[in-house]
Design a protein around this motif. Sequence first.
Motif, PDB file in Angstrom:
ATOM      1  N   ASP A  61       0.997  -1.174   0.055  1.00 26.51           N
ATOM      2  CA  ASP A  61      -0.093   0.106   0.166  1.00 26.51           C
ATOM      3  C   ASP A  61       0.776   1.302  -0.020  1.00 26.51           C
ATOM      4  O   ASP A  61       0.454   2.407   0.010  1.00 26.51           O
ATOM      5  CB  ASP A  61      -1.014   0.007   1.074  1.00 26.51           C
ATOM      6  CG  ASP A  61      -0.429  -0.174   2.472  1.00 26.51           C
ATOM      7  OD1 ASP A  61       0.962   0.149   2.657  1.00 26.51           O
ATOM      8  OD2 ASP A  61      -0.965  -0.575   3.588  1.00 26.51           O
ATOM      9  N   ARG A  63       2.774   2.663   2.206  1.00 26.76           N
ATOM     10  CA  ARG A  63       3.167   3.075   3.479  1.00 26.76           C
ATOM     11  C   ARG A  63       4.538   3.342   3.890  1.00 26.76           C
ATOM     12  O   ARG A  63       5.424   2.814   3.135  1.00 26.76           O
ATOM     13  CB  ARG A  63       2.363   2.397   4.639  1.00 26.76           C
ATOM     14  CG  ARG A  63       2.773   1.106   4.953  1.00 26.76           C
ATOM     15  CD  ARG A  63       2.305   0.333   5.967  1.00 26.76           C
ATOM     16  NE  ARG A  63       0.677   0.303   5.777  1.00 26.76           N
ATOM     17  CZ  ARG A  63      -0.088   0.751   6.767  1.00 26.76           C
ATOM     18  NH1 ARG A  63       0.135   1.309   7.989  1.00 26.76           N
ATOM     19  NH2 ARG A  63      -1.429   0.547   6.424  1.00 26.76           N
ATOM     20  N   THR A 114       1.766  -4.154   3.999  1.00 28.61           N
ATOM     21  CA  THR A 114       0.675  -3.467   4.355  1.00 28.61           C
ATOM     22  C   THR A 114       0.298  -4.023   5.599  1.00 28.61           C
ATOM     23  O   THR A 114       0.810  -5.115   6.258  1.00 28.61           O
ATOM     24  CB  THR A 114      -0.538  -3.854   3.521  1.00 28.61           C
ATOM     25  OG1 THR A 114      -1.579  -2.962   3.934  1.00 28.61           O
ATOM     26  CG2 THR A 114      -0.959  -5.366   3.510  1.00 28.61           C
ATOM     27  N   GLY A 223      -4.856   6.348   0.357  1.00 28.96           N
ATOM     28  CA  GLY A 223      -4.179   5.137   0.281  1.00 28.96           C
ATOM     29  C   GLY A 223      -3.895   4.344  -0.975  1.00 28.96           C
ATOM     30  O   GLY A 223      -4.099   5.284  -1.978  1.00 28.96           O
ATOM     31  N   PRO A 249      -1.707   8.340  -3.178  1.00 31.19           N
ATOM     32  CA  PRO A 249      -1.027   7.629  -2.081  1.00 31.19           C
ATOM     33  C   PRO A 249      -0.057   8.268  -1.364  1.00 31.19           C
ATOM     34  O   PRO A 249       0.801   8.734  -2.012  1.00 31.19           O
ATOM     35  CB  PRO A 249      -0.521   6.490  -2.791  1.00 31.19           C
ATOM     36  CG  PRO A 249      -1.350   6.207  -4.043  1.00 31.19           C
ATOM     37  CD  PRO A 249      -1.670   7.705  -4.483  1.00 31.19           C
ATOM     38  N   PHE A 253      -0.634   8.406   4.643  1.00 29.54           N
ATOM     39  CA  PHE A 253      -2.153   8.422   4.351  1.00 29.54           C
ATOM     40  C   PHE A 253      -2.674   9.826   4.928  1.00 29.54           C
ATOM     41  O   PHE A 253      -3.761   9.977   5.177  1.00 29.54           O
ATOM     42  CB  PHE A 253      -2.778   7.390   5.169  1.00 29.54           C
ATOM     43  CG  PHE A 253      -2.405   5.904   5.075  1.00 29.54           C
ATOM     44  CD1 PHE A 253      -2.618   5.361   3.796  1.00 29.54           C
ATOM     45  CD2 PHE A 253      -1.737   5.080   6.058  1.00 29.54           C
ATOM     46  CE1 PHE A 253      -2.020   4.183   3.465  1.00 29.54           C
ATOM     47  CE2 PHE A 253      -1.409   3.918   5.688  1.00 29.54           C
ATOM     48  CZ  PHE A 253      -1.394   3.359   4.414  1.00 29.54           C
ATOM     49  N   PRO A 258      -6.612   5.164   8.021  1.00 30.08           N
ATOM     50  CA  PRO A 258      -7.245   4.790   6.730  1.00 30.08           C
ATOM     51  C   PRO A 258      -8.084   3.692   6.941  1.00 30.08           C
ATOM     52  O   PRO A 258      -7.919   2.516   6.136  1.00 30.08           O
ATOM     53  CB  PRO A 258      -5.899   4.669   5.848  1.00 30.08           C
ATOM     54  CG  PRO A 258      -5.111   3.954   6.804  1.00 30.08           C
ATOM     55  CD  PRO A 258      -5.115   4.675   7.886  1.00 30.08           C
ATOM     56  N   GLY A 285      -6.256   1.590   3.593  1.00 32.37           N
ATOM     57  CA  GLY A 285      -5.265   1.698   3.153  1.00 32.37           C
ATOM     58  C   GLY A 285      -4.703   0.730   1.710  1.00 32.37           C
ATOM     59  O   GLY A 285      -4.174   1.005   1.148  1.00 32.37           O
ATOM     60  N   ASP A 286      -4.996  -0.481   1.952  1.00 32.97           N
ATOM     61  CA  ASP A 286      -4.710  -1.519   0.978  1.00 32.97           C
ATOM     62  C   ASP A 286      -5.918  -1.800   0.111  1.00 32.97           C
ATOM     63  O   ASP A 286      -5.242  -2.641  -0.883  1.00 32.97           O
ATOM     64  CB  ASP A 286      -3.862  -2.732   1.764  1.00 32.97           C
ATOM     65  CG  ASP A 286      -4.941  -3.383   2.546  1.00 32.97           C
ATOM     66  OD1 ASP A 286      -5.825  -3.037   2.951  1.00 32.97           O
ATOM     67  OD2 ASP A 286      -4.749  -4.689   2.286  1.00 32.97           O
TER      68      ASP A 286
END
Length: 561
Positions: A61, A63, A114, A223, A249, A253, A258, A285-286
């Motif tokens: 994702d 992050r 993720t 996300g 993205p 976030f 998220p 998020g994912d």
Amino acid sequence: MKVITVNTSPFDGQKPGTSGLRKPVQTFMQPNYTENFVQSILDVALVGRVSKDVTLVIGGDGRYFSKPAIDSIVAICAGNGVGRILVAHNGIMSTPAVSAVIRARKADGGIILTASHNPGGPNGDFGIKYNCDNGGPAPDQITNQIFARTKELTSYKTLDQVTGLIKIDQIGEQVVQYEGGQLAVEIVDSVNIYLDLLRTIFDFAQLRSFLATKKILIDAMNGVMGPYVKRILVQELGALEQSAIRCIPMEDFGGEHPDPNLTYAADLVNKMKVGDYDFGAAFDGDGDRNMILGRGGFFVTPSDSLAVLSDNLETIPYFKKNGVKGYARSMPTSRAVDLVASQNKVNVYETPTGWKYFGNLMDAGRVSICGEESFGTGSDHIREKDGLWAVLAWLSVLASVKVDSVETLLKQHWSKNGRYFYARYDYENCESEPCTRMMAHIKQTITDPSFVGQTFKSSNGVEYRVNEAFDYAYTNHLTGEIEGGGGHGLVILFNEGATRAIFRLSGTGSSGATVRLYLEQRESKNVNGNVDDYIKPLAEVALNISKLTQFTGRQAPTVIT
């Protein structure tokens, strides 16, 4: 470059939870921590396989810490002789898209970076999950082997150079050369692969026509779903550009949480309440979770979402062609879909929480659609829950049944099938030890033979008579074996089973403990009544039985959905 062996020591607590290993990002940034876990995955995944013939998919994702983690994974894959990896463009690939790519490219598995709906950023969470060659999360048997390996690992294999091995911003073929071998790397645009799959499921011409007459608002919550929403809903299906919000993205976030629920997606809910929108949705998020909203911010519970889609599946071309094989839900999910199954004479399967428990049912051709109360819905087109699939499924149903709103469709559904009033109370980031003692107290209370038959009364006079109470144990629907002997939730059934309360410790947090209390009551007449009228008295009784406030000190839940 050369393959090197790095000596290491095991880390405590690298046990995958409901869906992968999730910890604070600073934990993963410790020297050797990420490498140990990835090596443990490969030690299990490569058993019985010729490494150079193995293909793995790598994505996540996006992050914070994703890119350094991808560097480490590439080097460790090379160090272990893996022949080929498919890496997400810029590291961005939704969890459902990872499943789709594994299946479309016949890969041997995938590693997903993720922590799903958990916050990101330097002070947020990170996670690593292994998916098998069917595209689904590794089952307990595999994750238990990975955990066992983490406890005995003394070294891992990697390259003497880790950073700069590949250019993840350049789509196409690359090769990592090292002394004694090479690793083929393909940087893939997962959006197009996933889009090709969706075209085989939905009537895109119908969706374009429908969206030309409706105003929608779709929140990607900063996300992974941003590129998918832009490419598929806006460019492909013609939704207005301003229909897609927070579609870039971000590693943190945007400082937001998220998680697509009424608390953390409150901004979207408020926009729906005051704006002129027919349909709204948010993703985590994912990208595997979704929240569905109607005009005026009308909220569809995930359990009702599963039931409505199940009842209307054959309006979608994929299911009209292939038929509806069965429904499945996690145990804490409302039994609303059970009512649909009874009406439609379709089998429904109950499993523990965790999408991995649906995989064998889908592989065996038993199930077409699955759902969890935690905002997860999906079908057998892949082996993960799929947020965008759920949104397109809702839009397809609305376009087919020709009702004037989401609310109208849901109320018609309740009138036909009856309704389960439902809510989940989350108590997040509690201290672990008191929660463990509380669960032991509840188990001791409900398994006492004298508990069944007792009547409890709320402060407003509603009575609840206990009919059954138990520690939920999963009986595998294919093998008939009881797996694990319990531990999936403590269940109390009241009033001839029409009312249910469930206590469970969540497996998706990265630290501390999250207590979840699930509450539901069946109603066949006053289906449009107020949720609080049914849920609050039940919550009061359940909390008194559990002594949650005394054990945890919490006076109120963090989130109610």
